[in-house]
Design a protein around this motif. Structure first.
Motif, mmCIF file in Angstrom:
data_model
loop_
_atom_site.group_PDB
_atom_site.id
_atom_site.type_symbol
_atom_site.label_atom_id
_atom_site.label_comp_id
_atom_site.label_asym_id
_atom_site.label_seq_id
_atom_site.Cartn_x
_atom_site.Cartn_y
_atom_site.Cartn_z
ATOM 1 N N SER A 194 -2.871 -1.715 5.439
ATOM 2 C CA SER A 194 -2.394 -0.761 6.453
ATOM 3 C C SER A 194 -2.014 -1.419 7.777
ATOM 4 C CB SER A 194 -3.453 0.314 6.699
ATOM 5 O OG SER A 194 -4.650 -0.278 7.153
ATOM 6 N N THR A 195 -2.612 -2.567 8.082
ATOM 7 C CA THR A 195 -2.307 -3.181 9.384
ATOM 8 C C THR A 195 -1.238 -4.281 9.269
ATOM 9 O OG1 THR A 195 -4.139 -4.713 9.044
ATOM 10 C CG2 THR A 195 -4.606 -2.734 10.314
ATOM 11 N N ALA A 227 1.617 3.984 6.265
ATOM 12 C CA ALA A 227 0.272 3.399 6.214
ATOM 13 C C ALA A 227 -0.794 4.477 6.042
ATOM 14 C CB ALA A 227 0.012 2.600 7.485
ATOM 15 N N GLU A 228 -0.456 5.714 6.402
ATOM 16 C CA GLU A 228 -1.441 6.798 6.313
ATOM 17 C C GLU A 228 -1.349 7.577 5.005
ATOM 18 O OE1 GLU A 228 -1.392 9.272 9.737
ATOM 19 O OE2 GLU A 228 -1.874 7.631 11.099
ATOM 20 N N THR A 230 -1.868 8.585 1.300
ATOM 21 C CA THR A 230 -2.828 8.296 0.231
ATOM 22 C C THR A 230 -2.319 8.855 -1.106
ATOM 23 O OG1 THR A 230 -4.080 10.255 0.872
ATOM 24 C CG2 THR A 230 -4.872 8.142 1.703
ATOM 25 N N VAL A 231 -1.924 10.135 -1.086
ATOM 26 C CA VAL A 231 -1.331 10.718 -2.302
ATOM 27 C C VAL A 231 0.172 10.715 -2.112
ATOM 28 C CG1 VAL A 231 -1.209 12.747 -3.786
ATOM 29 C CG2 VAL A 231 -3.356 12.171 -2.657
ATOM 30 N N VAL A 237 -0.672 7.148 -6.204
ATOM 31 C CA VAL A 237 -1.650 7.117 -5.117
ATOM 32 C C VAL A 237 -1.561 5.750 -4.414
ATOM 33 C CG1 VAL A 237 -3.312 8.756 -6.065
ATOM 34 C CG2 VAL A 237 -3.499 6.350 -6.673
ATOM 35 N N ASP A 240 -5.770 1.631 0.595
ATOM 36 C CA ASP A 240 -5.688 0.589 1.617
ATOM 37 C C ASP A 240 -6.656 -0.537 1.261
ATOM 38 O OD1 ASP A 240 -5.296 -0.952 3.801
ATOM 39 O OD2 ASP A 240 -6.150 0.445 5.260
ATOM 40 N N MET A 242 -6.342 -3.584 2.596
ATOM 41 C CA MET A 242 -6.357 -4.490 3.759
ATOM 42 C C MET A 242 -5.944 -5.921 3.385
ATOM 43 S SD MET A 242 -9.808 -3.182 5.557
ATOM 44 C CE MET A 242 -10.118 -1.461 5.763
ATOM 45 N N THR A 250 -13.251 -2.371 -3.583
ATOM 46 C CA THR A 250 -13.958 -1.131 -3.253
ATOM 47 C C THR A 250 -12.998 0.060 -3.248
ATOM 48 O OG1 THR A 250 -15.404 -2.450 -1.862
ATOM 49 C CG2 THR A 250 -15.539 -0.086 -1.578
ATOM 50 N N ASN A 254 -13.143 3.311 -5.823
ATOM 51 C CA ASN A 254 -13.281 4.699 -5.384
ATOM 52 C C ASN A 254 -12.162 5.583 -5.935
ATOM 53 O OD1 ASN A 254 -15.656 4.409 -3.929
ATOM 54 N ND2 ASN A 254 -14.611 3.854 -2.051
ATOM 55 N N VAL A 255 -10.926 5.090 -5.864
ATOM 56 C CA VAL A 255 -9.809 5.955 -6.264
ATOM 57 C C VAL A 255 -9.802 6.176 -7.777
ATOM 58 C CG1 VAL A 255 -7.890 4.334 -6.732
ATOM 59 C CG2 VAL A 255 -7.440 6.480 -5.538
#
Lengths: 395, 335
Positions: A194-195, A227-228, A230-231, A237, A240, A242, A250, A254-255
């Motif tokens: 995202s950054t 960057a924001e 998610t879906v 999907v 992020d 990084m 991680t 989760n996803v």
């Protein structure tokens, strides 16, 4: 009977007459052979005025290079590659470390212009300071080449993330379709940083967009994947990661909880660390048989996966360790009065299981670079790339 | 002078009163953070259908283990009145060292022990600088954070080092059901740390030193030795966390564990400890770790963008700490 030393002197004289050596090489070989000063002076005179072959025939150019960072294998190798290319080309060269830091980068820029080089190679990692850098170089009237991150008013050398993402999708989709996957049962998981900015994340954005086009999934405009996001759609999907191993592991772990176990997954990320971390999450969830993955970066670990892992089907490589020869060629072209295109494309290719051995050896060392493309074809006129004899189709 | 029976009875009564107050405060802290955690679980259970499932529960446990083990050591450091930022460098150093060692053919168990020694050395350096030279723990551990992090990058040349033999990731293997060895290791270490803090002389000394370092010294405690031991334990646990993260990823990387210091300190503070020392405990720390891990997991399941996840995590952290502070003030007023 002719001694070995006499034969060596004979070869040296022949090389000098054939103009194969620079003046520095003549001195070094002369000293090594124990020649007297007058003899070396005679050889230098025979060399004529071409002190160093730096492309123009009568002048040794001076380039400075500010590397984005002088730690980490990739950046160090990139810096070493530029230095080696400068040496081969006979360009006087000095190297700086921007340390991924804005203040250091600006300080280095000021130091470099004090040196009055003919050209600056600037690898700046902080996008926001481009205007300040431009002012420093423009005020000193020194041309500069921006590497990777563009600088206003500068000549730009970079990979094209958009193309590499789309090209990877074109490799991955036929393999998925051959396994019977369709839009109805496939989810695309892209892992962004995202950054890292829009340019870097273009690879994953255009991967999704191209996959969606080819497989008939719901599609979106590139600017709709930010960057924001998610879906992306019901078929896509974004996580992020990084750009790191751990965060990608991680995030994907989760996803995966939200993607039914019977769905197929197409996985693509912005770099190899991120792909390796994401792939580990997939294998830990025992979903590897249902997943196709492609990497980006051409790291040793990823090339091993491409060769050995049946589910790792493609690997984007940008050959960053060999950017040096392209950058020096670009610098010589600029010195020769050539106006480069807005973006000079770095070598890049999407490797498959069939092509990986053509470009990389078993240890992950580059054997061959991909052919020149219209955005960098002008570099062949400098004759620099030919000296390395490693670009496909370039003798 | 010999104390009279009446004086002894008063002293005993005071000790019991203090103990009761401490137990009551610790209980309240646990209940408070426990209540916050229950509220978080209830919220996410309604917010995401994938949250309250067996596989996601395992997922949360595996996600929090690395920070959990770092937080155990951090809790010891904070209770004793210090803290350790160098864990963010020791975790990647441990991960990279472990990957290099096992790839060089060193047996896994021996490699783990060697990595623990590396962590122990870093901890000893931290402890000796703090106690013998008298440099503040913030500056000391900031310095060793930079050194250890740089070492991790140097050893790995900045690239990821995959395990040549995946069997070296034995700690990540599943054991009971779908639970990995490292989750069981976290539970075991937590029990040991809890018993040590509650029932051992060393544990009681940590609270005493954290509460009043000078008084502890005057009371005859070997304050410097205990402090060095705390930093050794803290860094050793951080290096073990490095081994675990490398086992999870089947690779060592200098980029892992960057958030270990901040997250472990946040978890310990969430669990009721104070940065001034002398307060805190293992159960609270573990709940603090779970709070952070569950929020992160829940928001990921809700598809909350990463930027907002950071904001939400920080806000919840501040609210929980403010809640704990308010409770502390109210309890203080009542007593």
């Amino acid at each position: 009977m002719v001694s070995e030393q006499e034969r060596s002197i004979g070869r040296l004289v022949a090389d000098v007459q054939a103009r194969k050596l620079t003046r520095r090489q003549v001195v070094l070989r002369g000293v090594a052979l124990g020649l007297s000063l007058p003899a070396i002076s005679w050889l230098l005179a025979a060399c004529g005025g071409d002190d160093d072959d730096s492309g123009s025939g009568d002048k040794q150019y001076y380039f400075t290079f500010a590397n984005v960072l002088e730690s980490g294998e990739l950046f160090v190798q990139l810096g070493n590659g530029v230095e080696e290319a400068a040496r081969v080309q006979g360009v006087k060269f000095k190297r700086y470390n921007n340390n991924f830091d804005a203040e250091t980068t600006l300080n280095n820029a000021r130091l470099m212009v004090q040196e009055k080089p003919d050209l600056v190679l600037e690898y700046n990692g902080v996008e926001g300071i481009g205007e300040s850098l431009r002012k420093i170089f423009d005020d000193a009237k020194i041309p500069f080449i921006a590497i990777n991150v563009p600088i206003p008013g500068g000549i730009w050398f970079n990979l094209v993330n958009k193309d590499i993402g789309a090209d990877t999708a074109k490799v991955v989709v036929p393999i998925a379709q051959a396994e019977g996957w369709s839009a109805a049962d496939t989810t695309v998981v892209i892992v962004q940083g995202s950054t890292a900015g829009v340019e870097v994340n273009d690879c994953v954005r255009y991967f999704y967009i191209t996959v969606a086009d080819l497989m008939g999934m719901p599609n979106v405009a590139p600017e709709d994947i930010t960057a924001e996001t998610t879906v992306i759609t019901e078929n896509g999907v974004q996580v992020d990661g990084m750009g790191t191993l751990e965060a990608s592991y991680t995030g994907v772990k989760n996803v995966l909880q939200t993607i039914p176990a019977d769905r197929h997954i197409l996985l693509y990320t912005i770099n190899d660390d991120s792909t390796i971390g994401s792939w580990r999450a997939i294998t830990e969830a025992k979903r590897e048989a249902n997943t196709i993955v492609a990497g980006l970066g051409g790291s040793v670990a990823a090339l091993k996966e491409l060769r050995e892992n049946p589910r790792w089907v493609a690997e984007g490589s940008v050959f960053a360790t060999h950017w040096g020869q392209y950058l020096i060629a670009m610098g010589i072209a600029v010195m020769n009065g050539v106006t480069p295109p807005p973006l000079t494309k770095s070598p890049q290719i999407v490797l498959t299981k069939e092509t990986v051995d053509k470009y990389y050896d078993a240890d992950g060392k580059v054997k061959l670079l991909p052919p020149l493309v219209p955005e960098n074809e002008y570099l062949k006129d400098t004759g620099v790339l030919q000296k390395f004899n490693n670009v496909e189709g370039l003798e | 002078m010999v104390a009279t029976d009446a004086e002894q009875r008063v002293a005993t009564a005071q000790r019991w009163a203090t103990t009761r107050e401490n137990v009551a405060q610790a209980g309240l802290q646990l209940i408070g953070i426990g209540a916050v955690y229950v509220a978080i679980v209830i919220f996410f259970s309604f917010a995401s259908e994938n949250f309250l499932t067996y596989s996601n529960t395992i997922n949360i446990l595996t996600n929090v283990t690395v920070i959990g083990i770092v937080a155990l050591g951090q809790a010891l450091a904070i209770i004793s009145g210090g803290f350790d930022l160098s864990v963010s460098g020791v975790v990647p150093l441990g991960a990279v060292s472990f990957a290099l060692l096992v790839n060089d053919g060193v047996p896994t168990v021996l490699a783990i022990l060697l990595v623990l020694c590396v962590g122990g050395v870093v901890g000893a350096v931290n402890g000796l600088i703090v106690t013998q030279i008298g440099i503040n723990p913030l500056i000391t551990t900031l310095g060793t954070l930079s050194i250890t992090s740089g070492l991790a990058y140097s050893l790995s040349n900045g690239v990821t080092i995959p395990f040549k033999n995946p069997d070296n990731g034995v700690l990540a293997d599943k054991t009971v059901g779908d639970i990995s060895y490292y989750v069981i290791l976290l539970v075991a270490l937590s029990i040991v740390a809890f018993l040590m803090l509650r029932y051992s002389v060393f544990g009681r000394m940590l609270y005493a030193i954290g509460g009043n370092r000078e008084a502890s010294r005057l009371a005859g405690m070997r304050v410097n030795l205990v402090t060095v031991l705390v930093y050794v334990l803290c860094a050793s646990l951080a290096s073990l966390a490095g081994v675990i993260v490398a086992s999870q990823l089947l690779a060592g990387s200098a980029t892992v564990g960057a958030q270990a210091a901040l997250q472990s300190i946040a978890a310990v503070i969430l669990g009721g400890a104070a940065l001034t020392g002398g307060v805190g405990g293992i159960p609270g720390t573990l709940i603090g770790v779970l709070v952070l891990g569950t929020i992160s997991n829940g928001m990921a399941l809700m598809q909350v963008p990463a930027f907002y996840q950071q904001i939400a995590t920080g806000t919840i952290l501040l609210l929980a700490v403010a809640f704990g502070r308010l409770r502390h003030i109210l309890v203080g007023e009542q007593s």
